[in-house]
Design an enzyme around this catalytic site. Structure first.
Site, PDB file in Angstrom:
ATOM      1  CE  LYS A   6      31.930  17.706 -27.331  1.00  0.00           C
ATOM      2  NZ  LYS A   6      30.490  17.796 -26.155  1.00  0.00           N
ATOM      3  CB  THR A  14      32.379  14.851 -31.199  1.00  0.00           C
ATOM      4  OG1 THR A  14      32.444  15.265 -32.370  1.00  0.00           O
ATOM      5  CG2 THR A  14      33.580  16.156 -30.771  1.00  0.00           C
ATOM      6  CG  ASP A  15      33.267  11.828 -35.490  1.00  0.00           C
ATOM      7  OD1 ASP A  15      32.464  13.247 -35.157  1.00  0.00           O
ATOM      8  OD2 ASP A  15      32.156  10.822 -36.003  1.00  0.00           O
ATOM      9  CD  GLU A  16      32.705  17.328 -35.656  1.00  0.00           C
ATOM     10  OE1 GLU A  16      32.942  18.571 -35.916  1.00  0.00           O
ATOM     11  OE2 GLU A  16      31.130  17.023 -36.056  1.00  0.00           O
ATOM     12  CE1 TYR A  50      30.670  20.470 -30.993  1.00  0.00           C
ATOM     13  CE2 TYR A  50      31.381  19.784 -32.826  1.00  0.00           C
ATOM     14  CZ  TYR A  50      30.953  19.144 -31.481  1.00  0.00           C
ATOM     15  OH  TYR A  50      30.478  18.286 -31.175  1.00  0.00           O
ATOM     16  CG  ASN A  86      24.033  11.152 -32.017  1.00  0.00           C
ATOM     17  OD1 ASN A  86      23.548  10.936 -31.354  1.00  0.00           O
ATOM     18  ND2 ASN A  86      25.347  11.026 -32.371  1.00  0.00           N
ATOM     19  CB  VAL A  98      25.364  19.752 -51.188  1.00  0.00           C
ATOM     20  CG1 VAL A  98      26.197  18.323 -51.223  1.00  0.00           C
ATOM     21  CG2 VAL A  98      23.898  19.207 -51.283  1.00  0.00           C
ATOM     22  CE1 TYR A  99      27.083  24.343 -46.137  1.00  0.00           C
ATOM     23  CE2 TYR A  99      28.401  23.502 -44.522  1.00  0.00           C
ATOM     24  CZ  TYR A  99      26.943  24.367 -44.557  1.00  0.00           C
ATOM     25  OH  TYR A  99      26.280  24.901 -43.554  1.00  0.00           O
ATOM     26  CD  GLU A 123      26.291  27.308 -27.448  1.00  0.00           C
ATOM     27  OE1 GLU A 123      26.623  27.295 -28.977  1.00  0.00           O
ATOM     28  OE2 GLU A 123      25.725  27.597 -27.393  1.00  0.00           O
ATOM     29  CB  ILE A 139      21.919  13.716 -27.927  1.00  0.00           C
ATOM     30  CG1 ILE A 139      22.634  13.823 -29.363  1.00  0.00           C
ATOM     31  CG2 ILE A 139      22.641  12.142 -27.992  1.00  0.00           C
ATOM     32  CD1 ILE A 139      24.000  13.316 -29.895  1.00  0.00           C
TER      33      ILE A 139
HETATM   34  P1  NAD Z   1      21.643  19.551 -29.338  1.00  0.00           P
HETATM   35  O1  NAD Z   1      22.922  21.545 -29.515  1.00  0.00           O
HETATM   36  O2  NAD Z   1      20.853  19.544 -29.684  1.00  0.00           O
HETATM   37  O3  NAD Z   1      21.611  20.327 -27.115  1.00  0.00           O
HETATM   38  C1  NAD Z   1      22.287  21.161 -26.663  1.00  0.00           C
HETATM   39  C2  NAD Z   1      21.937  21.637 -25.502  1.00  0.00           C
HETATM   40  O4  NAD Z   1      22.630  22.115 -24.234  1.00  0.00           O
HETATM   41  C3  NAD Z   1      20.808  22.487 -25.842  1.00  0.00           C
HETATM   42  O5  NAD Z   1      19.667  21.875 -24.735  1.00  0.00           O
HETATM   43  C4  NAD Z   1      20.844  23.245 -24.910  1.00  0.00           C
HETATM   44  O6  NAD Z   1      20.339  24.922 -24.533  1.00  0.00           O
HETATM   45  C5  NAD Z   1      22.364  23.205 -23.996  1.00  0.00           C
HETATM   46  N1  NAD Z   1      23.098  24.467 -23.194  1.00  0.00           N
HETATM   47  C6  NAD Z   1      24.109  25.242 -24.076  1.00  0.00           C
HETATM   48  N2  NAD Z   1      24.878  25.951 -23.603  1.00  0.00           N
HETATM   49  C7  NAD Z   1      24.398  25.506 -22.162  1.00  0.00           C
HETATM   50  C8  NAD Z   1      24.883  25.797 -21.742  1.00  0.00           C
HETATM   51  N3  NAD Z   1      25.934  27.248 -21.187  1.00  0.00           N
HETATM   52  N4  NAD Z   1      24.361  25.399 -19.764  1.00  0.00           N
HETATM   53  C9  NAD Z   1      23.324  24.384 -19.560  1.00  0.00           C
HETATM   54  N5  NAD Z   1      23.025  24.178 -21.002  1.00  0.00           N
HETATM   55  C10 NAD Z   1      23.411  24.324 -22.120  1.00  0.00           C
HETATM   56  O7  NAD Z   1      23.199  19.252 -29.620  1.00  0.00           O
HETATM   57  P2  NAD Z   1      23.441  17.430 -29.476  1.00  0.00           P
HETATM   58  O8  NAD Z   1      23.222  17.076 -31.240  1.00  0.00           O
HETATM   59  O9  NAD Z   1      22.494  16.733 -28.829  1.00  0.00           O
HETATM   60  O10 NAD Z   1      25.066  16.984 -28.971  1.00  0.00           O
HETATM   61  C11 NAD Z   1      24.521  16.460 -27.259  1.00  0.00           C
HETATM   62  C12 NAD Z   1      25.868  16.394 -27.192  1.00  0.00           C
HETATM   63  O11 NAD Z   1      26.346  15.101 -28.305  1.00  0.00           O
HETATM   64  C13 NAD Z   1      27.394  17.382 -27.030  1.00  0.00           C
HETATM   65  O12 NAD Z   1      28.128  17.513 -26.084  1.00  0.00           O
HETATM   66  C14 NAD Z   1      27.330  17.121 -28.498  1.00  0.00           C
HETATM   67  O13 NAD Z   1      28.819  17.608 -28.603  1.00  0.00           O
HETATM   68  C15 NAD Z   1      27.906  16.217 -28.233  1.00  0.00           C
HETATM   69  N6  NAD Z   1      27.878  14.789 -29.590  1.00  0.00           N
HETATM   70  C16 NAD Z   1      26.891  15.141 -30.947  1.00  0.00           C
HETATM   71  C17 NAD Z   1      26.875  14.703 -32.160  1.00  0.00           C
HETATM   72  C18 NAD Z   1      26.222  14.944 -32.924  1.00  0.00           C
HETATM   73  O14 NAD Z   1      25.770  14.306 -34.561  1.00  0.00           O
HETATM   74  N7  NAD Z   1      24.722  16.071 -32.685  1.00  0.00           N
HETATM   75  C19 NAD Z   1      27.650  13.711 -32.579  1.00  0.00           C
HETATM   76  C20 NAD Z   1      28.811  13.546 -31.075  1.00  0.00           C
HETATM   77  C21 NAD Z   1      29.167  14.433 -30.183  1.00  0.00           C
HETATM   78  P1  TYD Z   2      26.585  19.154 -39.765  1.00  0.00           P
HETATM   79  O1  TYD Z   2      24.846  18.128 -39.613  1.00  0.00           O
HETATM   80  O2  TYD Z   2      26.183  20.592 -39.369  1.00  0.00           O
HETATM   81  O3  TYD Z   2      27.651  18.058 -39.316  1.00  0.00           O
HETATM   82  P2  TYD Z   2      29.128  17.538 -38.928  1.00  0.00           P
HETATM   83  O4  TYD Z   2      29.868  19.625 -39.464  1.00  0.00           O
HETATM   84  O5  TYD Z   2      29.066  18.043 -37.303  1.00  0.00           O
HETATM   85  O6  TYD Z   2      29.721  16.875 -39.322  1.00  0.00           O
HETATM   86  O7  TYD Z   2      27.124  17.990 -41.412  1.00  0.00           O
HETATM   87  C1  TYD Z   2      27.258  17.205 -41.659  1.00  0.00           C
HETATM   88  C2  TYD Z   2      27.715  17.225 -43.540  1.00  0.00           C
HETATM   89  O8  TYD Z   2      27.009  18.212 -44.272  1.00  0.00           O
HETATM   90  C3  TYD Z   2      29.142  18.051 -43.424  1.00  0.00           C
HETATM   91  O9  TYD Z   2      29.804  18.007 -43.575  1.00  0.00           O
HETATM   92  C4  TYD Z   2      29.313  19.053 -43.546  1.00  0.00           C
HETATM   93  C5  TYD Z   2      27.563  18.956 -44.539  1.00  0.00           C
HETATM   94  N1  TYD Z   2      26.491  19.851 -44.863  1.00  0.00           N
HETATM   95  C6  TYD Z   2      26.056  20.794 -45.828  1.00  0.00           C
HETATM   96  O10 TYD Z   2      26.538  19.964 -47.284  1.00  0.00           O
HETATM   97  N2  TYD Z   2      25.301  21.226 -45.666  1.00  0.00           N
HETATM   98  C7  TYD Z   2      24.444  22.140 -45.345  1.00  0.00           C
HETATM   99  O11 TYD Z   2      23.697  22.747 -45.128  1.00  0.00           O
HETATM  100  C8  TYD Z   2      24.726  21.654 -43.683  1.00  0.00           C
HETATM  101  C9  TYD Z   2      24.608  21.935 -42.120  1.00  0.00           C
HETATM  102  C10 TYD Z   2      26.232  20.543 -43.514  1.00  0.00           C
END
Ligand code: NAD
Ligand code: TYD
Length: 336
Positions: free
Chosen positions: A154, A124-126, A150, A180, A206-207, A83, A13
């Site tokens: 957050k 996050t929504d979590e 996680y 996302n 699929v979990y 993370e 993101i």
């Molecule tokens: P991602 O795992 O793709 O990227 C995380 C980035 O943070 C990586 O580039 C990593 O190198 C960097 N990073 C990790 N530890 C670090 C540290 N100690 N110092 C500096 N950099 C560090 O994550 P993402 O999916 O792009 O998510 C970005 C943000 O959005 C996160 O805060 C996540 O909680 C939040 N978010 C993600 C989602 C989603 O669906 N992916 C949804 C809601 C919120």
């Molecule tokens: P994930 O992409 O890990 O996001 P989050 O747990 O943060 O919502 O998982 C999205 C949904 O998909 C979640 O309900 C767990 C499920 N899932 C599977 O069923 N199989 C998989 O291999 C993974 C990675 C996720």
């Protein structure tokens, strides 16, 4: 020039936000701080304009490194670094506490020291926990009830951000977004994992029963929402972000197979994730009414665009899968 600092800008993101912001804000220069963990990939940033993007490899938990990296008086600091994978947090929570909790506090402190004008926490929504099937989507005042390590890390970070506002009057904002999907997502998360496995005719794990619900948003829409909150949101406020696109996991997986023309026999139901949240759904009314944001990409269209991207960038995800993506910056920064 206006200076925006982002952390985690080499992730999924963060790199999307960097790209979209540099495109839409010609007066903005960005400082991008990322440790380049397994989830960070400089290939995600290969197409951003170099003259307005300074990349610094550093750890957000290291106060000295943050003092060196964050410019005095920067206009914004947006903390994406984290993370992020729930399954990894179940196997090893400590790294999540370190980066997501400690790292956020270090950034808050250094941002205050350096007179950074506004601090945005990407959450996050979590943090709200799991919804029952008949409950309305989460609003910002829903009780915090995180389930996984996680989500708990957050949530802790959100509380520290709000405490800094309350205690020191620091100008902060928090965005809480739903799941996302889009280009450059690391193929450990549901959608890119299923697309890449299906393309290679590997099983799609699929979990449980696959009847968990997630609320999906295309990354570009998330980035536009973050920009709106960062630039125009109220100090001390939380904004939920979501595109009102709830889907069962199994339906998402079936749609991916349908769009790729692959058989449903690739689906393999596997042991459920421990403590698996059943349903997330976001109510973005505050964001829409106060800041005029609306999602532009609906789920089926966004999924189609995402699948096409993974089809056209097989090299990118194969290099991620086999680990060779790390050579790119090991050459630049040394093999640390
Ligand atoms: P991602 O795992 O793709 O990227 C995380 C980035 O943070 C990586 O580039 C990593 O190198 C960097 N990073 C990790 N530890 C670090 C540290 N100690 N110092 C500096 N950099 C560090 O994550 P993402 O999916 O792009 O998510 C970005 C943000 O959005 C996160 O805060 C996540 O909680 C939040 N978010 C993600 C989602 C989603 O669906 N992916 C949804 C809601 C919120
Ligand atoms: P994930 O992409 O890990 O996001 P989050 O747990 O943060 O919502 O998982 C999205 C949904 O998909 C979640 O309900 C767990 C499920 N899932 C599977 O069923 N199989 C998989 O291999 C993974 C990675 C996720």
């Amino acid at each position: 020039m206006t200076t925006y600092v982002v952390t985690g800008g080499a992730g999924f993101i963060g790199s999307n936000f960097v790209r979209l912001t540099l495109e839409s804000r010609p007066q903005v220069a960005m400082v991008d701080i990322d440790l380049l963990t397994y989830a960070g990939n400089l290939e995600n940033l290969a197409d951003v304009p170099r003259d307005r993007h300074t990349f610094i490899r550093a750890d957000i938990t290291d106060p000295e490194a943050m003092r060196r990296a964050i410019p005095e008086g920067a206009d914004l600091l947006i903390n994406f670094a984290a993370e992020t994978h729930v399954d990894r947090s179940i196997l090893g929570p400590l790294a999540f506490v370190r980066t997501n909790v400690l790292g956020t506090q270090v950034l808050l402190d250094v941002a205050r020291e350096k007179g950074v004008k506004r601090f945005i926490q990407i959450s996050t929504d979590e943090v709200y926990g799991s919804l029952e099937p008949d409950e309305p989507p989460f609003t910002e005042d829903w009780p915090l009830d995180p389930s996984s390590p996680y989500a708990a890390s957050k949530t802790s970070a959100d509380l520290l951000v709000l405490a800094s506002h309350h205690t020191y009057g620091q100008n902060v904002g928090i965005t809480r977004c739903s799941n996302n999907y889009g280009p450059y997502q690391f193929p450990e998360k549901l959608i890119p994992l299923m697309i890449s496995n299906a393309m290679e005719d590997k099983p799609l794990p699929v979990y449980g029963d696959g009847r968990q619900v997630r609320d999906w948003i295309f990354t570009d829409d998330h980035s536009r929402a973050i920009l709106a909150v960062a630039e125009n949101g109220q100090p001390g406020e939380v904004y939920n972000i979501g595109a009102r696109s709830e889907r069962y996991n199994i339906d998402v997986v079936r749609e991916i197979l349908r769009q790729l023309g692959k058989p449903e026999s690739l689906i393999q139901f596997v042991t459920d994730r421990p403590g698996h949240d059943r349903r997330y759904a976001m109510d973005p009314t505050r964001l829409s009414t106060e800041l005029g944001w609306h999602p532009a990409v609906d789920f089926e269209e966004g999924l189609g665009r995402t699948i096409l991207w993974y089809q056209q960038h097989v090299d990118w995800w194969q290099r991620v899968r086999d680990g060779s993506y790390r050579e790119f910056y090991d050459k630049w920064y040394g093999n640390r």
